[in-house]
Design a protein around this motif. Sequence first.
Motif, short mmCIF file in Angstrom:
data_model
loop_
_atom_site.label_atom_id
_atom_site.label_comp_id
_atom_site.label_asym_id
_atom_site.label_seq_id
_atom_site.Cartn_x
_atom_site.Cartn_y
_atom_site.Cartn_z
N ALA A 1 -16.41 0.00 -10.29
CA ALA A 1 -15.80 -1.34 -10.26
C ALA A 1 -14.83 -1.45 -9.10
CB ALA A 1 -15.10 -1.62 -11.58
N VAL A 2 -14.05 -0.41 -8.87
CA VAL A 2 -13.11 -0.42 -7.74
C VAL A 2 -13.87 -0.41 -6.42
CG1 VAL A 2 -11.26 0.87 -6.61
CG2 VAL A 2 -11.25 0.61 -9.08
N VAL B 1 -5.82 -4.88 -1.51
CA VAL B 1 -4.75 -5.86 -1.31
C VAL B 1 -4.53 -6.09 0.19
CG1 VAL B 1 -2.29 -6.28 -1.64
CG2 VAL B 1 -3.64 -5.32 -3.50
N VAL B 2 -4.55 -5.04 0.98
CA VAL B 2 -4.35 -5.17 2.43
C VAL B 2 -5.49 -5.96 3.06
CG1 VAL B 2 -4.24 -3.87 4.59
CG2 VAL B 2 -2.96 -3.08 2.61
N ILE B 3 -6.73 -5.67 2.67
CA ILE B 3 -7.88 -6.40 3.22
C ILE B 3 -7.80 -7.87 2.86
CG2 ILE B 3 -10.40 -6.66 3.08
CD1 ILE B 3 -10.51 -3.58 2.66
N LEU C 1 0.84 -1.19 0.00
CA LEU C 1 0.00 0.00 0.00
C LEU C 1 0.88 1.25 0.00
CD1 LEU C 1 -2.78 1.28 0.09
CD2 LEU C 1 -2.75 1.03 2.56
N ALA C 2 1.93 1.22 0.79
CA ALA C 2 2.84 2.37 0.83
C ALA C 2 3.49 2.59 -0.54
CB ALA C 2 3.90 2.16 1.90
N LEU D 1 -5.95 4.48 -7.16
CA LEU D 1 -4.85 3.58 -6.77
C LEU D 1 -4.83 3.26 -5.27
CD1 LEU D 1 -1.96 4.78 -9.07
CD2 LEU D 1 -3.20 2.62 -9.16
N PRO D 2 -5.02 4.23 -4.37
CA PRO D 2 -5.03 3.87 -2.94
C PRO D 2 -6.14 2.89 -2.58
CG PRO D 2 -4.74 6.23 -3.19
CD PRO D 2 -5.06 5.68 -4.56
N MET D 3 -7.27 2.98 -3.29
CA MET D 3 -8.36 2.04 -3.01
C MET D 3 -7.99 0.63 -3.45
SD MET D 3 -11.52 4.56 -3.98
CE MET D 3 -12.75 3.30 -3.92
#
Length: 113
Positions: free
Chosen positions: A83-84, A34-36, A1-2, A27-29
């Motif tokens: 979609a995101v 990925v983190v979730i 994420l970073a 992009l941050p979403m």
Amino acid sequence: LAFILIFGKTLLAYLYAGKYHAFAHLLPMVGLYVVINAVSQGLVLGLRGMQAASEVFIAYLGTATVTVVAGIAFTRIWGLAGAVDALLLTSLVFLALLAVRYLATLRKVAASC
């Protein structure tokens, strides 16, 4: 994420020659998705370790329903941003279903000991 937060816009501009610059704010979403999913995999491993792979299947089944409904609706209404959003929603639903099934299985295992 970073990495995505720091280099995402530059990488997107370089890889796609600036064609998708208007979507760089998403992009941050995607990184959060990925983190979730990484957190979810811990619960998946725990359920499989308790020999409850069927509980993982139930979580996937519930998530598939949300994915189809939200994916189609959100994408139709809001395009790529939708979609995101649907991707994030389904990953959160998957995490929530896994958490509920994990706790229920953990109680069952603890009660049988």
